[in-house]
Design a protein around this motif. Structure first.
Motif, PDB file in Angstrom:
ATOM      1  N   GLN A 463      23.426   0.975   5.065  1.00 57.09           N
ATOM      2  CA  GLN A 463      23.134  -0.405   5.430  1.00 57.09           C
ATOM      3  C   GLN A 463      23.886  -1.430   4.580  1.00 57.09           C
ATOM      4  O   GLN A 463      24.512  -2.350   5.123  1.00 57.09           O
ATOM      5  CB  GLN A 463      21.617  -0.658   5.368  1.00 57.09           C
ATOM      6  CG  GLN A 463      20.848  -0.011   6.505  1.00 57.09           C
ATOM      7  CD  GLN A 463      21.409  -0.383   7.864  1.00 57.09           C
ATOM      8  OE1 GLN A 463      21.642  -1.549   8.160  1.00 57.09           O
ATOM      9  NE2 GLN A 463      21.649   0.628   8.703  1.00 57.09           N
ATOM     10  N   PRO A 464      23.868  -1.343   3.246  1.00 54.68           N
ATOM     11  CA  PRO A 464      24.619  -2.347   2.467  1.00 54.68           C
ATOM     12  C   PRO A 464      26.123  -2.276   2.700  1.00 54.68           C
ATOM     13  O   PRO A 464      26.810  -3.303   2.627  1.00 54.68           O
ATOM     14  CB  PRO A 464      24.262  -2.002   1.014  1.00 54.68           C
ATOM     15  CG  PRO A 464      23.755  -0.605   1.045  1.00 54.68           C
ATOM     16  CD  PRO A 464      23.109  -0.432   2.369  1.00 54.68           C
ATOM     17  N   LEU A 465      26.646  -1.088   2.988  1.00 50.62           N
ATOM     18  CA  LEU A 465      28.079  -0.966   3.248  1.00 50.62           C
ATOM     19  C   LEU A 465      28.457  -1.663   4.546  1.00 50.62           C
ATOM     20  O   LEU A 465      29.499  -2.323   4.633  1.00 50.62           O
ATOM     21  CB  LEU A 465      28.480   0.512   3.306  1.00 50.62           C
ATOM     22  CG  LEU A 465      28.403   1.295   1.995  1.00 50.62           C
ATOM     23  CD1 LEU A 465      28.703   2.764   2.231  1.00 50.62           C
ATOM     24  CD2 LEU A 465      29.371   0.724   0.961  1.00 50.62           C
ATOM     25  N   LEU A 466      27.605  -1.528   5.568  1.00 54.77           N
ATOM     26  CA  LEU A 466      27.901  -2.146   6.863  1.00 54.77           C
ATOM     27  C   LEU A 466      27.669  -3.655   6.839  1.00 54.77           C
ATOM     28  O   LEU A 466      28.314  -4.398   7.590  1.00 54.77           O
ATOM     29  CB  LEU A 466      27.041  -1.507   7.949  1.00 54.77           C
ATOM     30  CG  LEU A 466      27.297  -0.021   8.244  1.00 54.77           C
ATOM     31  CD1 LEU A 466      26.351   0.475   9.330  1.00 54.77           C
ATOM     32  CD2 LEU A 466      28.740   0.222   8.638  1.00 54.77           C
ATOM     33  N   ASN A 467      26.742  -4.114   5.977  1.00 52.84           N
ATOM     34  CA  ASN A 467      26.372  -5.530   5.954  1.00 52.84           C
ATOM     35  C   ASN A 467      26.994  -6.298   4.786  1.00 52.84           C
ATOM     36  O   ASN A 467      26.576  -7.424   4.496  1.00 52.84           O
ATOM     37  CB  ASN A 467      24.843  -5.661   5.888  1.00 52.84           C
ATOM     38  CG  ASN A 467      24.173  -5.038   7.106  1.00 52.84           C
ATOM     39  OD1 ASN A 467      24.715  -5.080   8.204  1.00 52.84           O
ATOM     40  ND2 ASN A 467      23.004  -4.447   6.902  1.00 52.84           N
ATOM     41  N   ASN A 468      27.970  -5.673   4.110  1.00 49.29           N
ATOM     42  CA  ASN A 468      28.655  -6.319   2.979  1.00 49.29           C
ATOM     43  C   ASN A 468      27.669  -6.771   1.905  1.00 49.29           C
ATOM     44  O   ASN A 468      27.783  -7.868   1.339  1.00 49.29           O
ATOM     45  CB  ASN A 468      29.495  -7.507   3.457  1.00 49.29           C
ATOM     46  CG  ASN A 468      30.638  -7.075   4.357  1.00 49.29           C
ATOM     47  OD1 ASN A 468      31.274  -6.054   4.109  1.00 49.29           O
ATOM     48  ND2 ASN A 468      30.890  -7.849   5.398  1.00 49.29           N
ATOM     49  N   GLN A 469      26.699  -5.921   1.629  1.00 46.23           N
ATOM     50  CA  GLN A 469      25.720  -6.197   0.583  1.00 46.23           C
ATOM     51  C   GLN A 469      25.972  -5.269  -0.604  1.00 46.23           C
ATOM     52  O   GLN A 469      26.749  -4.311  -0.500  1.00 46.23           O
ATOM     53  CB  GLN A 469      24.295  -6.007   1.121  1.00 46.23           C
ATOM     54  CG  GLN A 469      23.952  -6.935   2.285  1.00 46.23           C
ATOM     55  CD  GLN A 469      22.619  -6.583   2.923  1.00 46.23           C
ATOM     56  OE1 GLN A 469      22.089  -5.490   2.726  1.00 46.23           O
ATOM     57  NE2 GLN A 469      22.074  -7.520   3.696  1.00 46.23           N
ATOM     58  N   THR A 470      25.300  -5.527  -1.700  1.00 52.60           N
ATOM     59  CA  THR A 470      25.430  -4.692  -2.895  1.00 52.60           C
ATOM     60  C   THR A 470      24.051  -4.241  -3.340  1.00 52.60           C
ATOM     61  O   THR A 470      23.147  -5.068  -3.532  1.00 52.60           O
ATOM     62  CB  THR A 470      26.103  -5.472  -4.042  1.00 52.60           C
ATOM     63  OG1 THR A 470      27.406  -5.892  -3.618  1.00 52.60           O
ATOM     64  CG2 THR A 470      26.240  -4.598  -5.279  1.00 52.60           C
ATOM     65  N   ARG A 471      23.877  -2.935  -3.486  1.00 58.33           N
ATOM     66  CA  ARG A 471      22.604  -2.400  -3.953  1.00 58.33           C
ATOM     67  C   ARG A 471      22.472  -2.632  -5.453  1.00 58.33           C
ATOM     68  O   ARG A 471      23.455  -2.700  -6.182  1.00 58.33           O
ATOM     69  CB  ARG A 471      22.497  -0.904  -3.647  1.00 58.33           C
ATOM     70  CG  ARG A 471      22.657  -0.565  -2.184  1.00 58.33           C
ATOM     71  CD  ARG A 471      22.487   0.922  -1.925  1.00 58.33           C
ATOM     72  NE  ARG A 471      21.083   1.314  -1.899  1.00 58.33           N
ATOM     73  CZ  ARG A 471      20.503   2.080  -2.804  1.00 58.33           C
ATOM     74  NH1 ARG A 471      21.200   2.535  -3.828  1.00 58.33           N
ATOM     75  NH2 ARG A 471      19.233   2.408  -2.706  1.00 58.33           N
ATOM     76  N   SER A 472      21.243  -2.716  -5.887  1.00 66.53           N
ATOM     77  CA  SER A 472      21.009  -2.906  -7.318  1.00 66.53           C
ATOM     78  C   SER A 472      21.432  -1.653  -8.083  1.00 66.53           C
ATOM     79  O   SER A 472      21.300  -0.533  -7.590  1.00 66.53           O
ATOM     80  CB  SER A 472      19.525  -3.195  -7.571  1.00 66.53           C
ATOM     81  OG  SER A 472      18.732  -2.112  -7.101  1.00 66.53           O
TER      82      SER A 472
END
Length: 612
Positions: A463-472
């Motif tokens: 999910q973070p990879l597809l949504n350009n997010q960064t996991r903690s």
């Protein structure tokens, strides 16, 4: 009637021929390296930019060429290495077909500077698409420098089919490694985008292997040597415990020429029989020296396939040589085939004592419940499961499932019908530290904790990879230093942004190593060096096996390596959380690669077993 058949122009014919010889940038590197080796070089330098798409340059200090030879080298089927048909069966050079330079010049902007050792001045030739633009004298050192620029500049369709820069760079490094292994007595250097990736001095084979693949492989090398009247085998094999799931570190050389042979690879696998689990590949660098008259290398333009006059004999001697090397080093079949070879073995003792069953708390699981199916009274204690074993189903307090009841559930979706809870209190236990067992309205549910956790992590990572997010990320108290071989270092640098999104905090530390200061929270407790190396190996294996996007490949690879392994004892809270998270997934039934995460045995199936 007009004639329809006509001769193609040389430039077009060369472009067509180039399709077989030059398939990608690595093909150019291979052909130019072979020419440099045949020239008697003692030092070879390779320079690439943009994965070879912008520039491929090979510089050697070989004997060089005269002005006439330099011009003739670009003619098709012009070569210095054979003269008669008989020479085809006594080939002792890397090249011999006379196609490489003509093919490269047909699809690139090429410049060559060369100077023969007996000449005071050298020659510079510039060619674009087989068209010679200039030939002038030039002052240049002895040897040859060939620069191929803008590969496929005149065949845009071919250029569009090239893969991403990391993929093409990996293929180039593969060709460089093969040439460097085949000729350890030659010094090699490799520069990518002006950065030195390899600096290999002339040395012996074992040192060359360590320089290419890292210090970690030093302890796994086993010498292998056998000499008979017909051939000689020498080189190194890896210890079974260091075998990997991915191909790529298996090298055969016949008369110093790298070859691909599934038949000989089977001989190696046969020699390791009983020592390796399935679907893993041992490391080996093996040289076969045989009379040139006993082989045929003129099978394919790439010259990586050869035919032996007596292939079975080579197979038998190779197998015997490897078995002998393993026996000398006391390598015997002692591997547990049930363990995951990519991780440290775990204890296999049974889990959960009787006292732990009494600590299970009552809880409703919404993932197991359907609003269309009413709740039933539950099992309050384990004794209830056994108190009516001596009675018939009609006499016991537990109702037998009738065929009409079973048919009524088949009209609802399987996830709803099978996963409906049987009670407000559901007992979940861990079996053999591998599975989780729980009761359902329609039977029992058995979950593979390894597969289930892999599915959970995969969806969390994707999910973070597809949504350009960064996991903690969990910051490490002490940074971890991880040395890598140059090929893996290139791979990590190409995907460092996505790795950061997954929770890794990485930085380059020297030429071929990383420093890790943070990691995903799920990786806490893992050996980070082992985890990251495993992630890289899994990524390469997925890349070679499946057609995946980079993001999906990374998510799959990290989930595969970071998930719970069989043998891990779980606390009750961990079991509860695992089940909750699994059935909160979008696709809980299967792992990303298609393995089942759980199975359901219905009461009907259980009854059928005992009624038989």
């Amino acid at each position: 009637m007009s004639n329809l058949i006509h001769l193609l122009p040389d430039s077009l014919a060369n472009q067509i021929a180039a399709g077989e010889v030059v398939q990608r940038p690595s093909s150019v590197v291979k052909e130019l390296l072979e020419n440099a080796i045949d020239a008697g070089s003692t030092a070879i330098k390779v320079v690439i930019k943009d994965a070879g798409k912008t520039l491929i340059q090979v510089i050697d200090n070989g004997i060089g060429m005269s002005e006439v030879d330099a011009r003739m080298s670009f003619e098709k089927h012009a070569t210095s290495k054979i003269r008669t048909a008989e020479d085809l069966f006594n080939i002792q050079t890397m090249g011999f077909r006379g196609e490489a330079l003509a093919s490269i010049a047909a699809i690139a902007q090429l410049e060559m500077e060369t100077c023969h050792k007996k000449d005071a001045l050298g020659t510079r030739i510039t060619i674009e698409g087989s068209d010679i633009k200039a030939q002038v004298p030039v002052s240049t050192p002895q040897g040859t420098k060939i620069s191929a620029k803008n590969l496929f500049f005149n065949v845009p369709a071919r250029r569009n089919f090239l893969k991403s820069n990391p993929v093409e760079t990996k293929h180039i490094i593969d060709e460089f490694q093969r040439a460097a292994l085949a000729q350890p007595d030659i010094a090699f250097s490799f520069y990518q985008n002006s950065l030195a990736a390899y600096q290999l001095p002339a040395t012996k084979l074992s040192h060359r292997i360590v320089h290419l693949f890292g210090e970690a492989c030093k302890k796994q090398l086993i010498p292998c040597r056998e000499e008979t009247d017909v051939l000689k085998i020498q080189g190194y094999i890896g210890k079974p415990e260091n075998a990997k799931k991915t191909r790529g570190e298996q090298f055969f050389f016949v008369n110093q020429r790298f070859i691909k042979s599934s038949y000989l690879h089977h001989a190696v696998k046969n020699a390791f029989e009983g020592l390796l689990p399935q679907n893993v590949f041992p490391f080996y660098v093996l040289f076969i020296d045989i009379a040139p008259t006993q082989i045929d290398v003129n099978v394919h333009p790439t010259k990586t396939e050869i035919k032996f006059e007596d292939e079975r004999m080579v197979y038998s001697i190779l197998t015997a040589a490897i078995k002998k090397a393993l026996a000398i080093h006391h390598i015997t079949p002692s591997i547990d085939f049930d363990q995951n070879i990519n991780f440290n073995p775990f204890a296999t003792a049974l889990s959960t004592t009787a006292s732990s069953a009494n600590k299970i708390t009552e809880k409703d699981y919404v993932q197991f419940r359907s609003p269309n199916i009413p709740q039933q009274g539950g099992v309050k204690d384990w004794e209830i499961l056994f108190q009516n074993l001596d009675k018939s189903p009609s006499e016991g307090s537990t109702k037998a499932t009738t065929s009409s009841q079973m048919s009524s559930t088949t009209d609802t979706p399987i996830e709803v019908a099978l996963l409906a809870p049987v009670a407000e209190s559901i007992i979940k236990i861990q079996l053999h530290r591998r599975y989780i067992l729980t009761q359902l309205k329609s039977g029992i549910l058995l979950i593979d904790q390894h597969a289930a956790h892999e599915r959970i992590l995969y969806e969390q990572y994707l999910q973070p990879l597809l949504n350009n997010q960064t996991r903690s990320a969990q910051q490490l108290l002490f940074p971890v230093h991880i040395p890598l071989n140059p090929a893996d270092m290139v791979l990590v640098q190409a995907h460092v942004t996505d790795l950061h999104a997954l929770g890794f905090v990485l930085a380059s530390f020297g030429k071929d190593s990383l420093i890790v200061t943070g990691c995903p929270t799920e990786a806490v407790g893992h050996d980070l060096k082992q985890l990251l190396e495993g992630l890289i190996e899994q990524f390469k294996w997925n890349q070679a096996t499946f057609s995946l996007t980079t993001q999906e490949n990374l998510a799959r690879s990290l989930a595969k390596r970071a998930c719970l392994q069989p043998g891990k004892k779980l606390q009750q809270e961990e079991i509860d959380m695992l089940v909750d998270q699994l059935f909160a997934c979008t696709h809980p039934n299967y792992t990303p690669d298609g393995r089942k995460t759980f199975v359901v045995m219905t009461l009907e199936a259980i009854n059928a077993i005992f009624q038989e």
